[in-house]
Scaffold this active site. Structure first.
Site, PDB file in Angstrom:
ATOM      1  CB  ALA C 264       4.765   9.655   5.740  1.00 39.41           C
ATOM      2  CG  HIS C 265       0.470   7.129   4.480  1.00 36.08           C
ATOM      3  ND1 HIS C 265      -0.879   7.084   4.741  1.00 36.08           N
ATOM      4  CD2 HIS C 265       0.746   8.423   4.196  1.00 36.08           C
ATOM      5  CE1 HIS C 265      -1.371   8.299   4.614  1.00 36.08           C
ATOM      6  NE2 HIS C 265      -0.423   9.118   4.289  1.00 36.08           N
ATOM      7  CG  ASN C 266       0.759   5.535   0.449  1.00 43.21           C
ATOM      8  OD1 ASN C 266       0.551   4.377   0.757  1.00 43.21           O
ATOM      9  ND2 ASN C 266      -0.146   6.480   0.573  1.00 43.21           N
TER      10      ASN C 266
END
Lengths: 364, 364, 364
Positions: C264-266
């Site tokens: 997922a993001h980050n």
């Protein structure tokens, strides 16, 4: 919603039953009067079928829907006909000992009709290697790529954007939906159905630690095996089946894989096993014949599951299973606060058992 | 890292706030002096934003980052402005009762700017059926395939390699990223965002056992339903939504699905429900409105979840849930050896309870 | 099954060992006689290797297969040579202190040979933006799309149907299999291997609740960060790595991701960490160096895992882990009826503990 055939294309009930490849099913309309056989434009559920559609009763819990059914005809068993007062129903009754199977065959018939309307031939935007052997009546959709040494059997259809890697083979009468990818050296039997986005033959996940590196770097183990599918296999959308490390990954005849499944390298799956969506099978595990694996289950690597093993959804199988039967391992869900209270005890279960033992000793 | 606008494209802070579609948000720069409004070339976090970027304070735990923030402007609530000594800060303070929402809208504004730079029109390598109805300002990327009978609404953009199956429809202002696949008979509302590799309308996993076969073979149940998406739906990368067996699979207005999700046939998802990545929802399950489902959760088939049900990540929901609230069922992790000791008791819990009962009886 | 080289292409054993990039490995054939060095056409397991193939003994449990091995040569350690009576074996013995690593390098050598036979150059059906910077010896397969501002380093190969979004970069000597998708602003280092259907840079799953809406509608947070891959990264088929919300999602040097993984993001993943298939890592989690994550594990968001943490397959990691070691949390599976009996107690564990305490008090 299912599309209805145009009225002029719709068969009569009599013709439909005669043509629906229902050989071996003792299936016949119960002719209660001399009315002409109605035209059947499609297939619907008891609730949704309209007066030009055929329906069926397979699940006894839906029998209360018979009374308001508006279908032209309803398939049911003789026992259900007697159990339910259908004599005055507005629909024709079609007797069949296996209504669910009959429904499956009729749905195929209506869908087949749709498929026959699709374009055939090789689309000009497809890229086909000069040495590929493509049977004359094969369909190849736009933007497909068929690489060197590929062989494709008669009657097989490739949807748009399929890629067939070098030296791979597809049998007869396969249906590849859009964007199916076969790497090199993948072998598919007859009548396969491969759904969009599935990938057969990507590299297995194999790395050797390299002690010469001080950093923990991995050395790739090139995966030089292939993938081999039997006949009558169906593979779901975005499912991946990796190629073997040295030998082939093998999917047996009649195996059905749902969407988003991961089959790792060197796995072998026996005939007619069905696996629901989101399952992962780790490397070198062998699954027997006629097994069913529920959705989101996970099988560790290097296991052997015997024939007729049934795994419940969400279960992690971490050791081999030889006995047929159903196996389960799912943490029961609860309201979050209840879960918190009970889960806190999980990490002290061994201690709790010791305390029970001590108390028992004390008491004896 | 986010791209900065060229200085000559960058709006002043005043213009940005006026243009950022923040209708209804009472949002204004706190004008503490007569300096001209700074140019804003982009948006960054409190830690990363440079002197030509705007930032925001939404999470109270990050307020210590205010003191070293180098941004041109920082969005915060009036309460946070008073709580933290920002009077002498080098950045402008923008007051807003909803800084997180404001951030969302500004990020959209900067991203929209990027999108406007993309090529429009129909790429010559796209294959579009003569009878497809494509609104005049639709963009179709390279190697797309738009099949017979498709309708695409105004303002919709298809990235490279998208495939829109026969008779499917896309509403207005949809954004399809690369390699999105719609099978035939899929209906998408307005303003959908569909990510790369997602597949809408593949066959549901339906087979009838064929008692005529002695081998355990399965007969395919052709899936003749469709998929129907409401307005404002977002579908993540490589997510799959299967077509219904007879009726449609239905995704309500405003539903957000993350990546790698599997929605099986005949599922219905209510409005504004959000589902995180890697979730599997089995066939015919109905999910209410405004639910949230955590990552890698799993829902069994034929369940009903009411409105406002929240499922924790990794939880298997195996029975219907009518009450709003949060539900959890995750095995707590531990150091491997501790897990081994405690897990060994799990398979004897019923026995352990009996022993506790016996001791209690003994004692009473 | 692995393809055999044509006899005239096959090296002698001596040449093969000299050329197999085995620098640093003290590896040599045990010359027991004056026979000429045999031709080696391929690599097989102890069981499958034929008289023109080389094999290896790396797993002690397979040593019983030595007696029936038909290979031309077998790689083993000096200790294994002494332990097993191989003096009269029909195969040549190749001594090597690291037979498994040696196998990895030889498999690479044979696979490299296959890759060298593939077509090079830019396929005429590929669409390449005029301002893309593509090194002269790059291969671009049919139906690829290389958008504006892309840079591709020397020696990199794109399989059919790859899409490289605007402004993305690929380093030198990368291998992209079919249908790899990079969104805009994705940066890939040198020697990456990206498998079919993987998607790098799709939007992270970020929405702000909009209190102005009474219905529970979500406002999209445009994801304006990117994705950054180090050198020597491998990404499996249909794996997705989302772009960051503001900053980049970061995959370190030497990281290996299997199929069907969701990052997922980050998220940040440290060097040489390996993650098996079907794992989900939620947003903003940081994973250390040299970790291994077993298949179908799940990591919650905003966690920190230290270096050298090893997560068992199927385990949900729901809090940060700083100590190196192995962590597990899997519900043990059992026959379904046994599971039912024991699982029924799970929801009463807190109560059971109270009862044990009460009995203990009573007894003391």
């Amino acid at each position: 919603m299912p599309v209805l055939l145009a009225p002029e294309q719709a068969p009569t009930l009599q013709t439909l039953l005669a043509n629906a490849n229902i050989l071996g099913l003792d299936c016949r309309p119960l002719e209660t009067d001399n009315e002409p056989s109605p035209r059947i434009r499609g297939l619907g559920s008891l609730l949704s079928a309209g007066p030009e559609e055929i329906s069926f009763l397979a699940n006894p819990r839906l029998s209360h829907q018979l009374s308001s059914c508006r279908a032209a005809a309803v398939i049911m068993t003789e026992a259900d006909r007697q159990r339910h007062a259908v004599a005055d129903a507005p629909y024709k009754v079609v007797l069949c000992p296996e209504p669910y199977l009959m429904y499956a065959l009729l749905a195929q018939w209506f869908d087949q009709h749709r498929l026959e309307g699709l374009a055939a031939g090789i689309h000009p935007s497809a890229t086909i290697a000069p040495d590929a052997q493509v049977a004359p009546d094969v369909s190849v959709g736009p933007h497909c790529v068929v690489e060197s040494g590929v062989r494709i059997g008669a009657g097989t259809r490739l949807g748009p954007g399929c890629i067939i890697g070098a030296g791979s083979t597809l049998g007869r009468d396969c249906l590849l939906h859009a964007r199916v990818t076969l790497y090199h050296g993948v072998s598919v039997g007859d009548r396969a159905i491969l759904h969009a986005g599935c990938v057969l033959g990507a590299d297995g996940f194999g790395f050797a630690p390299d002690p010469r590196s001080g950093s923990g770097a991995w050395t790739k183990i090139a995966q030089i095996g292939g993938v081999q599918l039997g006949d009558d296999v169906e593979i779901g959308a975005n499912t991946t089946v990796d190629r073997g490390a040295i030998e082939n990954t093998i999917i047996g005849d009649g195996v059905k894989l749902d969407n988003q499944i991961m089959i790792a390298h060197n796995v072998k799956i026996g005939e007619h096993t069905a696996i629901a969506a989101c399952v992962g099978v780790a490397g070198s595990t062998i699954i027997g014949k006629r097994c069913t694996i529920g959705g989101a289950a996970m099988l560790s690597g290097h296991l052997v599951l015997g024939d007729d093993v049934h795994v419940s959804g969400g279960t992690a199988i971490t050791s081999s299973v030889s006995e047929p039967g159903r196996y389960t391992g799912v943490y029961p869900f609860a309201a979050h606060r209840d879960w918190q209270h009970n889960a806190a005890v999980i990490s002290q279960l061994a201690q709790l058992r010791r305390r029970v033992r001590a108390t028992e000793k004390n008491n004896s």
